[in-house]
Design an enzyme around this catalytic site. Structure first.
Site, PDB file in Angstrom:
ATOM      1  CE  LYS A   1      52.127  35.886  42.166  1.00 40.22           C
ATOM      2  NZ  LYS A   1      50.809  36.550  42.101  1.00 40.22           N
TER       3      LYS A   1
ATOM      4  CD  GLN B   1      49.109  39.048  44.402  1.00 38.67           C
ATOM      5  OE1 GLN B   1      50.052  38.849  43.638  1.00 38.67           O
ATOM      6  NE2 GLN B   1      48.281  38.087  44.761  1.00 38.67           N
TER       7      GLN B   1
ATOM      8  CG  ASP C   1      48.271  37.701  36.584  1.00 36.95           C
ATOM      9  OD1 ASP C   1      48.883  36.624  36.743  1.00 36.95           O
ATOM     10  OD2 ASP C   1      48.211  38.594  37.450  1.00 36.95           O
TER      11      ASP C   1
END
Ligand code: NDP
Length: 284
Positions: free
Chosen positions: A54, A98, A121
């Protein structure tokens, strides 16, 4: 019949390059470089690889990355402090925590603490609600990528029977909601669905997000179906496979996404798209 491949790797590359060009124009127009904060707690090797990929993609697209690696033993309160600081930091337009987090941390508390305006997200209840409403908000990256992949085939979603297998908050549920917004007739399946093979055989669009290697076999797929494989599973022999039995299903499906090289790269591309969107909103 052998299915055509939905090349997520190539599509993601095109999208990342597009974001790169948009970032350049955005920086030139506003003087602001879009910034993503990446919070990684602990040393889970799979998470470390995801985070590395990422960050690499962000760098290449000209996004600014603020790295926050934290030890596995980080107390929940300390992690909340980090999130609050990032929420208040004007240079940060997106915050990525994460998952999975270590067991002593309540993921829900952490995800709810991320400002909905920086929730790239799309996991905050505010954005979940916006998604259900069909209103503008951050859409979770993986299901957003799945929709882009279906669209890339040139096939319409409207009116089709879509079956999503897996009802997680991060993939299955939002994928079902997005397909519904695209006017598919949606069935959302899970471990207690009765006669799953029969339900799957009714699907014009089949999305597998189960977490079980090669679970969707050829006999579960309608001829000509569009099959999206979200799963990422490591076999004992080291091979990476999806939730779909690729060799069997490609003989039935019209379109199929491979693993690796399918949904995975699209998830990262959508993270860049969402971070740029966060920056646009911040300066609007
Ligand atoms: P979860 O474990 O959260 O959810 C799995 C879902 O599958 C659950 O809803 C579960 O049902 C359902 N399920 C399990 N067994 C069966 C069964 N026998 N029949 C029908 N349904 C079943 O997984 P995630 O959604 O987080 O992830 C799914 C997969 O996608 C994983 O392989 C993960 O690694 C991958 N993934 C890939 C991403 C990417 O970028 N490509 C991003 C995120 C995930 P129930 O609710 O009843 O338990």
């Amino acid at each position: 019949m052998s299915a055509r491949c939905i090349d997520g790797k190539q599509l993601a590359k095109d999208i990342r390059e597009g974001v790169g060009a948009d970032v350049k124009a955005f920086v030139a127009g506003t003087g602001v470089r879009p910034g993503l904060a990446v919070v990684l707690v602990g040393d889970d090797p799979a998470s470390a690889v995801y985070v590395r990929n990422k960050k690499k993609a962000c760098d290449a697209a000209g996004l600014f990355v603020v790295d926050h690696p934290l030890p596995a033993a980080t107390p929940q309160a300390a992690l909340l402090d980090v999130i609050q600081r990032l929420n208040a930091d004007d240079a940060v337009h997106g915050i990525l925590v994460q998952l999975p987090l270590p067991a002593h941390i309540d993921s829900q508390v952490i995800l709810h603490a991320v400002s909905p305006d920086k929730d790239v997200d799309g996991f905050h209840p505010f954005n979940v609600g916006r998604l259900v409403e069909g209103a503008a908000g951050f859409v979770p990256c993986t299901p957003k990528g799945v929709i882009r992949m279906i669209e890339s085939t040139g096939e319409t979603i409207q009116g089709k029977q879509a079956v999503v297998v897996g009802r997680s908050n991060i993939v299955g549920k939002p994928a079902a909601m997005l397909l519904l917004h695209h006017h598919a007739t949606v069935t959302l399946c899970h471990s207690r669905t009765r006669d799953l093979p029969a339900v799957c055989r009714g699907a014009d669009i089949l999305v597998a997000a189960i977490g079980k290697p090669q679970f969707i076999t050829g006999d579960m797929v309608k001829d000509g179906a569009i099959v999206l494989d979200v799963g990422i599973n490591r076999l004992d022999d080291g091979r990476l496979v999806g939730d779909v039995h690729f060799e069997q299903v490609r003989e039935r499906a019209g379109w199929i996404s491979p693993v690796p090289g399918g949904v995975g790269p699209m998830t990262i591309a959508m993270l860049l798209v969402n971070t740029l969107e966060g920056a646009r909103r911040a300066v609007a």
